[in-house]
Design a protein around this motif. Structure first.
Motif, PDB file in Angstrom:
ATOM      1  N   GLY A 197       3.151 -24.020  58.422  1.00  0.00           N
ATOM      2  CA  GLY A 197       3.129 -25.479  58.414  1.00  0.00           C
ATOM      3  C   GLY A 197       3.033 -26.070  57.029  1.00  0.00           C
ATOM      4  N   GLY A 198       2.430 -25.320  56.090  1.00  0.00           N
ATOM      5  CA  GLY A 198       2.313 -25.819  54.728  1.00  0.00           C
ATOM      6  C   GLY A 198       3.331 -25.227  53.779  1.00  0.00           C
ATOM      7  N   ALA A 199       4.378 -24.623  54.347  1.00  0.00           N
ATOM      8  CA  ALA A 199       5.401 -23.966  53.507  1.00  0.00           C
ATOM      9  C   ALA A 199       6.072 -24.936  52.545  1.00  0.00           C
ATOM     10  N   ALA A 200       6.180 -26.213  52.933  1.00  0.00           N
ATOM     11  CA  ALA A 200       6.832 -27.204  52.069  1.00  0.00           C
ATOM     12  C   ALA A 200       6.082 -27.351  50.745  1.00  0.00           C
ATOM     13  N   LEU A 201       4.756 -27.287  50.794  1.00  0.00           N
ATOM     14  CA  LEU A 201       3.959 -27.400  49.576  1.00  0.00           C
ATOM     15  C   LEU A 201       4.048 -26.121  48.746  1.00  0.00           C
ATOM     16  N   GLY A 220       5.852 -25.380  44.910  1.00  0.00           N
ATOM     17  CA  GLY A 220       4.958 -24.974  43.836  1.00  0.00           C
ATOM     18  C   GLY A 220       3.734 -25.859  43.690  1.00  0.00           C
ATOM     19  N   ILE A 221       3.442 -26.636  44.713  1.00  0.00           N
ATOM     20  CA  ILE A 221       2.306 -27.565  44.657  1.00  0.00           C
ATOM     21  C   ILE A 221       0.998 -26.851  44.961  1.00  0.00           C
ATOM     22  N   SER A 222       1.029 -25.925  45.900  1.00  0.00           N
ATOM     23  CA  SER A 222      -0.183 -25.212  46.295  1.00  0.00           C
ATOM     24  C   SER A 222       0.190 -23.835  46.825  1.00  0.00           C
ATOM     25  N   THR A 223      -0.822 -23.102  47.268  1.00  0.00           N
ATOM     26  CA  THR A 223      -0.614 -21.814  47.925  1.00  0.00           C
ATOM     27  C   THR A 223      -1.168 -21.907  49.342  1.00  0.00           C
ATOM     28  N   ALA A 224      -0.844 -20.922  50.165  1.00  0.00           N
ATOM     29  CA  ALA A 224      -1.382 -20.902  51.525  1.00  0.00           C
ATOM     30  C   ALA A 224      -2.908 -20.842  51.482  1.00  0.00           C
ATOM     31  N   ALA A 225      -3.458 -20.104  50.512  1.00  0.00           N
ATOM     32  CA  ALA A 225      -4.908 -19.996  50.377  1.00  0.00           C
ATOM     33  C   ALA A 225      -5.538 -21.345  50.037  1.00  0.00           C
ATOM     34  N   GLU A 226      -4.885 -22.108  49.164  1.00  0.00           N
ATOM     35  CA  GLU A 226      -5.401 -23.438  48.797  1.00  0.00           C
ATOM     36  C   GLU A 226      -5.329 -24.392  49.980  1.00  0.00           C
ATOM     37  N   ASN A 227      -4.232 -24.329  50.738  1.00  0.00           N
ATOM     38  CA  ASN A 227      -4.104 -25.182  51.923  1.00  0.00           C
ATOM     39  C   ASN A 227      -5.187 -24.854  52.945  1.00  0.00           C
ATOM     40  N   ILE A 282     -11.632 -15.932  51.953  1.00  0.00           N
ATOM     41  CA  ILE A 282     -10.962 -14.772  52.553  1.00  0.00           C
ATOM     42  C   ILE A 282      -9.485 -15.067  52.792  1.00  0.00           C
ATOM     43  N   GLY A 283      -9.182 -16.137  53.535  1.00  0.00           N
ATOM     44  CA  GLY A 283      -7.786 -16.484  53.759  1.00  0.00           C
ATOM     45  C   GLY A 283      -7.518 -17.012  55.148  1.00  0.00           C
ATOM     46  N   PRO A 284      -6.372 -17.651  55.342  1.00  0.00           N
ATOM     47  CA  PRO A 284      -6.075 -18.293  56.634  1.00  0.00           C
ATOM     48  C   PRO A 284      -5.885 -17.310  57.789  1.00  0.00           C
ATOM     49  N   GLU A 285      -5.474 -16.078  57.502  1.00  0.00           N
ATOM     50  CA  GLU A 285      -5.141 -15.138  58.578  1.00  0.00           C
ATOM     51  C   GLU A 285      -6.333 -14.819  59.480  1.00  0.00           C
ATOM     52  N   PRO A 307      -1.507 -34.233  46.727  1.00  0.00           N
ATOM     53  CA  PRO A 307      -0.781 -33.853  47.944  1.00  0.00           C
ATOM     54  C   PRO A 307      -1.480 -32.761  48.742  1.00  0.00           C
ATOM     55  N   VAL A 308      -2.313 -31.952  48.092  1.00  0.00           N
ATOM     56  CA  VAL A 308      -3.009 -30.872  48.800  1.00  0.00           C
ATOM     57  C   VAL A 308      -4.054 -31.447  49.753  1.00  0.00           C
TER      58      VAL A 308
END
Length: 504
Positions: A174-178, A182-189, A243-246, A437-438
């Motif tokens: 869902g956050g792939a657009a960011l 190059g705005i963020s990473t999956a971990a930041e989201n 840790i992370g979203p997973e 945007p994050v």
């Protein structure tokens, strides 16, 4: 003209809400009417691509078949979950389920929080796809809670972990657009939305007890509710940020259950008699605890094992929800074997359960087609609604992002669908307004998770799992106040994070 366009674009949502809540009509009657009205709009006012009548027919026809196909997938999960509940009832194991859970705590409010909030959080991470409410609601009914209340509690318990979904998919995809920009990473989201949801799970135990028992239900239980909220919120914050979203949802659910079990074993709770589970006197337990709970134990093991061992590409071959359908039905079969149910008895349970599925398919199919038409570029209805809200909000845009996110999942039935639909809109709006945007996407992501709480698709599916089709209005009247509290809190948090704490 802009106001008229906005009202008409939102009118299918209004039809559904007014029909169910104001006129108290079952969703099975309201959904087809909303579908007919949406089709009329698609052929007339929102024929934005100036398609011919024949082209419009072809477009809508494709969406109709898609709605039926996807509706069948959801109905399959509802059927499997309902088979488990009916098997427990038919065998009498349902009483042993109550006694087994009561061994953890005889306080029914503790049972409600563990099964109604912590188990759905775990299941959302293990599978997602609507499984948490479809499993938790029948489980709560098995514990003796009133069906409509059980549905509302299960939906409320699943209001926060949907931002991560199965193995973090909602935030990652869902956050792939960011990420791509190059705005963020999956971990930041994941970290940012976790900073919002940790406050949600802090207050949800209180909302669950208030929803079920009213204000009097807080007698003697406030220390536990505060403990449950803090430990669950703290765990969610830690996992999402470090840790992370997973693993955030599944890990939060599992660890919070362990924290609660530890609390009730160490700290005595003074339970008023009206909230104490009474073990039946002179009644011998028919099944062992493991046997009675076996369908749910199989799910708690198989769902995460399959999700984390089988490649996602294989699991999504026929659509993500299909593998969840298959696993839940397999657990129903394995549970029936464990409970020593004969093949003839199990077939009869399936037959009686299947008779209740036709109204569910009509409702789900209609609502799905409404959402597909509204999302379609051929009509632009959802995009128009979101853009109008964004243009009106200006400095309040972070709060508006929460509302847009919840509206997206209200229509689509998924937080992932809402995030994919609106992520780029939020990035563009945040950059034009000079905002982070994050944090704005986190507001969208959190709001999308909350939208599942009042989504008609989810409400209908959960009602069907406990045989309460047609009671959607009663459920939504219970969930709407909780939704109002949570969305107000999330709007305030999104404003603080965007304009004060994480200013770009």
């Amino acid at each position: 003209m802009e106001v008229i366009n906005f009202v008409l674009a939102a009118s299918p949502i209004i039809v559904v809400l007014v029909g169910i809540l104001a006129f108290k009509k079952p969703a099975m009657k309201v959904a087809p009417l909303a579908l007919v009205w949406t089709i009329v709009l698609a052929f007339t006012w929102f024929n934005v691509q100036s398609m011919s009548f024949t082209q419009n027919v072809a477009t809508v026809d494709a969406l109709l078949w898609k709605g039926i196909k996807e509706g069948l997938k959801i109905v399959a999960m509802v059927f499997a979950a309902f088979v488990i509940l009916n098997t427990l009832k038919a065998t009498g194991a349902i009483e042993d389920v109550k006694n087994t859970v009561a061994k953890i705590s005889t306080d029914r409010r503790v049972q409600l929080v563990i099964v109604g909030m912590m188990v759905p959080i775990f299941l959302e991470g293990a599978a997602g796809a609507g499984a948490p409410a479809a499993i938790a609601a029948p489980f709560l009914v098995a514990l003796g809670f009133e069906p409509v209340t059980a549905i509302a509690v299960a939906l409320l318990g699943d209001a926060t972990p949907c931002s991560w979904g199965g193995a973090g998919l909602t935030t990652i995809s869902g956050g792939a657009a960011l990420v791509n920009a190059g705005i963020s990473t999956a971990a930041e989201n994941s970290a940012m939305v976790g900073r919002i949801h940790m406050f949600g799970v802090l207050i949800i135990p209180f909302l669950i007890v208030a929803l079920t028992f009213g204000r009097k239900g807080f007698r003697g239980i406030i220390p536990y509710l505060l403990y449950a909220g803090v430990t669950t919120g703290g765990t969610m914050f830690f996992l999402s940020n470090f840790i992370g979203p997973e693993v955030t949802s599944m890990g939060t659910g599992f660890i919070s259950i362990l924290f609660s079990v530890l609390y009730v074993k160490v700290v005595p709770i003074r339970t008023p008699e009206e909230y104490r589970y009474e073990f039946p006197q002179g009644v011998k337990q028919k099944y062992s605890s493991v046997q009675a709970l076996s369908p749910y134990l199989y799910m708690l093991v198989l769902l995460p094992v399959i999700r984390y061992t089988v490649p996602l590409k294989i699991l999504t071959t026929f659509g993500y929800i299909v593998w969840v359908d298959c696993v839940i039905f397999l657990c129903a079969v394995l549970g029936a074997v464990t409970l020593r149910v004969s093949r003839t008895e199990f077939k009869e349970v399936c037959r009686l359960t299947g008779r209740n599925m036709v109204p569910v398919l009509v409702t789900m199919g209609s609502l799905l087609v409404v959402s597909y038409i509204m999302q379609s570029a051929a009509t632009g209805m959802m995009a128009l609604i979101a853009q109008n809200i964004a243009a009106f909000a200006k400095v309040l845009y972070p709060a508006a992002a929460v509302l847009i996110g919840s509206m997206g999942s209200f229509i689509t039935g998924t937080g992932l669908g809402s995030n994919i639909m609106f992520a780029e809109l939020h990035v563009s709006a945040a950059q034009s307004l000079g905002m982070n945007p994050v944090t704005v996407f986190a507001a969208q992501n959190a709001g999308a998770s909350l939208g599942n709480l009042i989504c008609p698709n989810n409400t209908v599916a959960a009602c069907a799992t406990v045989g309460e089709v047609g009671k959607e209005a009663k459920v939504m009247k219970k969930t709407l106040p909780a939704f109002g509290v949570l969305i107000a809190v999330y709007m305030v948090l999104s404003m603080i994070y965007t304009l004060v704490v994480f200013v770009v």
